[in-house]
Scaffold this motif. Structure first.
Motif, PDB file in Angstrom:
ATOM      1  N   GLY A  45      29.167  40.035  55.537  1.00  0.00           N
ATOM      2  CA  GLY A  45      30.162  39.223  54.948  1.00  0.00           C
ATOM      3  C   GLY A  45      30.674  38.305  53.998  1.00  0.00           C
ATOM      4  N   GLU A  46      31.210  37.555  53.519  1.00  0.00           N
ATOM      5  CA  GLU A  46      31.344  37.068  52.446  1.00  0.00           C
ATOM      6  C   GLU A  46      30.458  35.380  53.132  1.00  0.00           C
ATOM      7  OE1 GLU A  46      33.841  38.143  53.453  1.00  0.00           O
ATOM      8  OE2 GLU A  46      35.296  37.941  52.373  1.00  0.00           O
ATOM      9  N   GLY A  47      29.575  34.800  52.367  1.00  0.00           N
ATOM     10  CA  GLY A  47      28.695  33.925  52.351  1.00  0.00           C
ATOM     11  C   GLY A  47      27.288  34.959  53.327  1.00  0.00           C
ATOM     12  N   GLU A  48      27.485  35.922  53.069  1.00  0.00           N
ATOM     13  CA  GLU A  48      25.812  36.115  54.168  1.00  0.00           C
ATOM     14  C   GLU A  48      24.534  37.435  52.696  1.00  0.00           C
ATOM     15  OE1 GLU A  48      26.730  39.493  57.336  1.00  0.00           O
ATOM     16  OE2 GLU A  48      28.094  37.799  58.122  1.00  0.00           O
ATOM     17  N   LEU A  49      24.781  37.415  51.434  1.00  0.00           N
ATOM     18  CA  LEU A  49      24.153  37.569  50.699  1.00  0.00           C
ATOM     19  C   LEU A  49      24.342  36.603  50.293  1.00  0.00           C
ATOM     20  CD1 LEU A  49      24.728  41.614  50.399  1.00  0.00           C
ATOM     21  CD2 LEU A  49      23.147  40.570  51.918  1.00  0.00           C
ATOM     22  N   THR A  50      22.305  36.517  49.690  1.00  0.00           N
ATOM     23  CA  THR A  50      22.430  35.561  48.453  1.00  0.00           C
ATOM     24  C   THR A  50      23.023  36.419  46.985  1.00  0.00           C
ATOM     25  OG1 THR A  50      20.862  34.205  49.500  1.00  0.00           O
ATOM     26  CG2 THR A  50      20.692  34.353  46.818  1.00  0.00           C
ATOM     27  N   PRO A  51      23.218  36.167  46.263  1.00  0.00           N
ATOM     28  CA  PRO A  51      23.522  37.295  44.710  1.00  0.00           C
ATOM     29  C   PRO A  51      21.929  37.378  43.634  1.00  0.00           C
ATOM     30  CG  PRO A  51      25.071  35.343  45.313  1.00  0.00           C
ATOM     31  CD  PRO A  51      24.561  34.877  46.151  1.00  0.00           C
ATOM     32  N   ASN A  52      21.940  38.616  43.709  1.00  0.00           N
ATOM     33  CA  ASN A  52      20.960  38.891  42.969  1.00  0.00           C
ATOM     34  C   ASN A  52      20.879  39.656  42.041  1.00  0.00           C
ATOM     35  OD1 ASN A  52      18.195  39.310  42.528  1.00  0.00           O
ATOM     36  ND2 ASN A  52      17.675  40.582  43.333  1.00  0.00           N
ATOM     37  N   PRO A  53      22.174  39.687  41.046  1.00  0.00           N
ATOM     38  CA  PRO A  53      22.963  40.826  39.873  1.00  0.00           C
ATOM     39  C   PRO A  53      21.727  41.450  39.466  1.00  0.00           C
ATOM     40  CG  PRO A  53      23.315  38.402  39.477  1.00  0.00           C
ATOM     41  CD  PRO A  53      22.298  38.134  40.435  1.00  0.00           C
ATOM     42  N   ALA A  54      21.932  42.660  39.131  1.00  0.00           N
ATOM     43  CA  ALA A  54      20.608  43.266  38.530  1.00  0.00           C
ATOM     44  C   ALA A  54      20.703  43.293  36.955  1.00  0.00           C
ATOM     45  CB  ALA A  54      20.692  44.810  38.894  1.00  0.00           C
ATOM     46  N   SER A  55      21.826  43.521  36.480  1.00  0.00           N
ATOM     47  CA  SER A  55      22.553  43.564  34.956  1.00  0.00           C
ATOM     48  C   SER A  55      22.976  42.574  34.354  1.00  0.00           C
ATOM     49  CB  SER A  55      23.190  44.604  34.900  1.00  0.00           C
ATOM     50  OG  SER A  55      24.703  44.046  35.739  1.00  0.00           O
ATOM     51  N   LEU A  65      28.531  36.528  37.489  1.00  0.00           N
ATOM     52  CA  LEU A  65      28.199  35.706  38.321  1.00  0.00           C
ATOM     53  C   LEU A  65      28.435  34.026  38.131  1.00  0.00           C
ATOM     54  CD1 LEU A  65      26.814  34.742  41.518  1.00  0.00           C
ATOM     55  CD2 LEU A  65      25.051  35.237  40.839  1.00  0.00           C
ATOM     56  N   ARG A  66      27.872  33.478  36.612  1.00  0.00           N
ATOM     57  CA  ARG A  66      28.118  32.375  36.454  1.00  0.00           C
ATOM     58  C   ARG A  66      29.566  32.423  36.267  1.00  0.00           C
ATOM     59  NH1 ARG A  66      23.194  34.254  33.594  1.00  0.00           N
ATOM     60  NH2 ARG A  66      24.785  35.080  31.838  1.00  0.00           N
ATOM     61  N   ALA A  67      30.204  32.791  35.645  1.00  0.00           N
ATOM     62  CA  ALA A  67      32.090  33.254  35.493  1.00  0.00           C
ATOM     63  C   ALA A  67      32.167  32.349  37.210  1.00  0.00           C
ATOM     64  CB  ALA A  67      33.119  34.307  35.301  1.00  0.00           C
ATOM     65  N   GLU A  68      31.565  33.241  37.667  1.00  0.00           N
ATOM     66  CA  GLU A  68      32.532  32.937  39.174  1.00  0.00           C
ATOM     67  C   GLU A  68      31.880  31.456  39.783  1.00  0.00           C
ATOM     68  OE1 GLU A  68      31.129  34.808  42.543  1.00  0.00           O
ATOM     69  OE2 GLU A  68      31.415  37.175  42.074  1.00  0.00           O
ATOM     70  N   GLN A  69      30.909  30.940  39.328  1.00  0.00           N
ATOM     71  CA  GLN A  69      30.586  29.347  39.421  1.00  0.00           C
ATOM     72  C   GLN A  69      31.192  28.982  38.464  1.00  0.00           C
ATOM     73  OE1 GLN A  69      26.468  29.354  38.216  1.00  0.00           O
ATOM     74  NE2 GLN A  69      25.748  30.589  40.540  1.00  0.00           N
ATOM     75  N   ALA A  70      31.493  29.100  37.611  1.00  0.00           N
ATOM     76  CA  ALA A  70      32.243  27.966  37.395  1.00  0.00           C
ATOM     77  C   ALA A  70      33.808  28.155  37.627  1.00  0.00           C
ATOM     78  CB  ALA A  70      32.771  28.515  35.105  1.00  0.00           C
TER      79      ALA A  70
END
Length: 348
Positions: free
Chosen positions: A150-160, A167-172
């Motif tokens: 579910g949402e919030g259960e994984l720590t993002p770990n982008p590979a590209s 992900l940085r855009a998401e955070q903004a």
């Protein structure tokens, strides 16, 4: 409005989505509205706009389309040139951001996806936009396997580079009080990555690993557009700084995708007599540009619980993969016949 502490490397900014329930009405600006996802969102908003209180739709894109729907106003601007964004959000109540670069150039990923989003958010804030919805990607989680998370259960770990910048855009967007959607595999009319990649991979390597019974979260682009439109229409402020997985709640086995390609597009069924390691080696030889991450997306479980989105907007998620793929099969047949060289995904 109380400022939020920014995680995006910029100064703290006021939150979006803090207005009244009536903020769901009014002009909607779709950034990237001429692209795969964006055009489907525009179509969905236009179809329901007259009866659901959304009188105006604006589309922000780098190029003005040759044929223009008179009901849609087109705004020409470039996320990498902030000056061109000036005035693009005037009179807009809701910004839907679907623009993205998914190629392999790290500098362009940063310029379009991260810095471009920051520039767009600044203009939205200046113009008094009430709500921001950003369509990102579940690829920010990186390689799996991921099963029923579910949402919030994984720590993002982008590979590209593309996923890192998104992900940085998401955070903004989250820092500003906006809403983020994370679809995984999106298919339907306009799809230039998922189904074309599988089809052309089979053309180069007509086998499939016997041990790869991957289940994946998928969504038809028309259903993704319904999810976005549902959030646009949803009253209240419950979606501030919220992430939703955007998929059909039922994961799709990759074997069902292969069967659909055979049934609707006439592709031969691949042999299933090779190991995962042998198949990866075959793919590496035939399509050397295909990364380990991209291979994992097709051969490992990547499915995410997505009931929250549909519960929030009060809509059915749709009939699922088999029915939706059949609806777009003619488009896929025409699209695949019109390309002479294999398609290699740029990065997700």
């Amino acid at each position: 409005m109380r400022p939020r502490t920014s995680r995006s490397g910029e100064e703290p900014e006021p939150a979006y989505g803090a207005g009244s329930p009536s903020d769901s009405a009014g002009t909607v600006l779709v950034a990237g509205g001429s692209g795969f996802v964006g055009s489907a969102v525009v179509k969905e908003l236009a179809a329901g706009g007259a009866s659901r209180g959304m009188p105006a739709i604006h589309v922000l894109a780098r190029r003005t389309p040759l044929s223009s729907d008179r009901a849609v106003r087109h705004v020409r601007a470039d996320l990498t040139r902030p000056a061109t964004l000036r005035g693009s959000c005037e009179g807009v109540r809701t910004l839907v951001h679907t623009a993205a670069y998914v190629g392999r150039d790290p500098a362009r990923c940063e310029a379009v996806n991260h810095l471009g989003t920051l520039a767009l958010l600044r203009e939205a804030r200046r113009a008094g936009v009430a709500r921001v919805i950003y369509v990102s990607t579940a690829s920010v989680y990186g390689s799996g396997p991921h099963r029923a998370t579910g949402e919030g259960e994984l720590t993002p770990n982008p590979a590209s580079a593309a996923s890192r910048s998104r992900l940085r855009a998401e955070q903004a967007v989250l820092d500003a009080g906006g809403t983020v959607l994370r679809p995984h595999l999106v298919y339907g009319v306009g799809d230039a990555w998922f189904i074309p990649t599988v089809a052309r991979l089979l053309a180069r390597v007509p086998t499939w690993p016997s041990g790869a019974a991957a289940d994946s979260s998928m969504i038809a682009v028309s259903d993704l557009a319904r999810g976005v439109a549902g959030l646009v229409r949803a009253p209240g402020t419950a979606d501030r700084s919220t992430i939703y997985h955007a998929a059909h709640p039922r994961p799709v086995p990759m074997s069902h995708v292969l069967l659909a390609l055979r049934r609707h597009l006439g592709l031969s069924a691949p042999r299933r007599d090779t190991s995962l390691r042998e198949h990866r080696a075959q793919v590496a030889r035939a399509v050397p540009e295909f990364s380990d991450h991209q291979y994992a997306l097709l051969t490992q479980d990547h499915w995410y619980r997505s009931d929250r989105l549909w519960a929030r907007i009060g809509e059915d998620p749709g009939p699922g993969f088999e029915a939706r793929f059949a609806e777009s099969a003619d488009w896929y047949a025409h699209h695949l016949a019109g390309r002479g060289r294999p398609y290699v995904p740029g990065g997700v």
